[in-house]
Design an enzyme around this catalytic site. Structure first.
Site, mmCIF file in Angstrom:
data_model
loop_
_atom_site.group_PDB
_atom_site.id
_atom_site.type_symbol
_atom_site.label_atom_id
_atom_site.label_comp_id
_atom_site.label_asym_id
_atom_site.label_seq_id
_atom_site.Cartn_x
_atom_site.Cartn_y
_atom_site.Cartn_z
ATOM 1 N N ASP A 161 -26.330 86.825 17.160
ATOM 2 C CA ASP A 161 -26.868 88.185 17.255
ATOM 3 C C ASP A 161 -28.394 88.265 17.311
ATOM 4 O O ASP A 161 -29.000 89.211 16.795
ATOM 5 C CB ASP A 161 -26.326 89.044 16.107
ATOM 6 N N ASP B 71 -19.566 91.609 22.624
ATOM 7 C CA ASP B 71 -20.820 92.136 22.068
ATOM 8 C C ASP B 71 -22.031 91.307 22.517
ATOM 9 O O ASP B 71 -23.158 91.820 22.608
ATOM 10 C CB ASP B 71 -20.805 92.119 20.531
ATOM 11 N N GLY C 256 -7.437 85.889 24.704
ATOM 12 C CA GLY C 256 -8.198 86.990 24.137
ATOM 13 C C GLY C 256 -7.600 87.387 22.792
ATOM 14 O O GLY C 256 -6.400 87.219 22.565
#
Ligand code: GLY
Length: 389
Positions: free
Chosen positions: A102, A162, A220
């Site tokens: 992140d 993300d 997934g």
């Protein structure tokens, strides 16, 4: 592709300005509480606790402060954000809680913003170190940036959608250092992501596992969505905005195509007020909580993508963004100024379901990125904005 349209009202320029003014008043009120500490990822009863600079979300508050500085020109915002930049430089130099992907969420709205707005050398240095940290998680086998956990561990050999919002830090690092390695890794990662994470109907998987032996796509799954094959709203929103930003930097038409497909699916699952439930498996009439942050993120994506489109299509996405932000401002924005108070109510960070693996946190609360992207979307509507991403 059929283009869904809605009859909802659009936000006017006056309403945009008033909403930004109100948000800046709340941010100003919070400055003393969050200059030498950071803001927790989500609120408790709509009030943010303080935290150390050790969460993946700590970059959003300084991003809001920079946006407030841009809107008002008030020196106090600039001084607060520059103080926070020192903390971000220390965090990356000392490697405090940076063993995850992140880095873009952390360093673009805090330090890239500082560099772009003030020429801050510490901001630039911190953001380049963060880009180095991010590319250290690239896995050649499978060609992706590993999201979490020990590098190479089979149980964590995956990326998450993300991460598309972490890639802009890499494009930016290539621009400022002239070293192509950052953008090359971004290109490899997004190629893997778009191949596997977008389903045929335009919906998306939250996380995607690769085989650690062969590097082949495995399967997934979800972490924060309701279940593996459902439609976690924020994952879809990251897909929409992430593809738009990658298009901005690269002009690769595949990214704009992915933007169109993910947004088209998103629009089919919206309730009447255009703010999605936390997972879009739930729709009109459900009493599940919403995720207001997804609405602002998608609005930012549409406003970014619209810049590169012919007039009709640009008008289509801009109208949708204005309709969504009208709803967020009227129905979800906090109305009273409170110490530690957030800007937007009814966000959902992680809601536990019988099928997912997340830790329940921040359900039907303000969320730090929800406030940031609310400010960003309004700023985008107020002027021609140079993005921090
Ligand atoms: N990136 C984690 C989240 O959106 O909650």
């Amino acid at each position: 592709m059929e283009k869904l349209r809605f009859q909802n009202p659009v936000i006017t320029q006056q309403e945009v300005a008033a909403a930004l003014d109100a948000a800046c008043r709340q941010i100003q009120h919070n400055l003393p509480a969050f200059t030498h500490t950071c803001q927790n990822h989500s609120s408790v009863n709509n009030i943010y606790p303080a935290c150390e600079n050790n969460q993946w979300t700590c970059g959003f508050w300084p991003g809001e402060v920079w946006l407030a500085y841009e809107h008002t020109g008030e020196e106090s915002f600039k001084q607060c954000a520059l103080t926070l930049v020192e903390s971000f430089l220390n965090r990356i130099e000392q490697k405090i809680e940076v063993d995850h992907h992140d880095m873009g969420f952390l360093y673009s709205p805090s330090c890239v913003a500082a560099y772009k707005l003030t020429g801050s050398e510490n901001g630039k240095k911190a953001a380049i170190l963060a880009a180095d940290q991010l590319i250290s998680r690239f896995q050649e086998k499978g060609a992706f940036i590993q999201a979490w956990g020990a590098l190479g561990a089979p149980e964590n050999y995956r990326y998450i959608i993300d991460c598309l919002l972490n890639l802009p830090l890499l494009y930016w690092a290539t621009e400022v250092t002239k070293d192509k390695k950052y953008a090359q890794i971004a290109h490899k990662h997004i190629t893997t992501c778009l191949k596997n994470s977008i389903r045929a109907d335009g919906s998306t998987y939250h996380t995607f596992f690769m085989d650690s032996q062969t590097g082949m796509p495995s399967h997934g799954a979800t972490c924060q969505g309701y279940k593996d094959d459902s439609f976690w709203a924020r994952g879809q929103a990251w897909g929409v905005y992430g593809t738009a930003i990658s298009y901005c930097y690269t002009k690769n038409p595949a990214y704009l195509d992915a933007f169109r497909r993910t947004v088209a699916f998103y629009l089919t699952r919206l309730p009447q007020d255009l703010v999605p439930y936390w997972d879009m498996i739930f729709t009109t009439g459900s009493d599940e909580p919403r995720d207001s942050s997804s609405a602002s993120i998608v609005a930012c994506g549409m406003l970014e993508a619209a810049k590169y489109m012919e007039e009709d299509e640009a008008e289509y996405y801009t109208t949708l963004a204005r309709q969504m932000m009208k709803s967020v401002v009227d129905n979800y924005a906090a109305k009273d100024i409170k110490l530690g108070g957030g800007l937007v109510l009814h966000g959902t960070y992680s809601k536990k379901s019988p099928y997912n693996t997340c830790t329940p946190e921040g359900v039907d609360e303000c969320v730090s990125w929800g406030d940031y992207f609310y400010m960003e979307a309004l700023t985008r509507l107020s002027k021609n904005w140079e993005m921090y991403w």
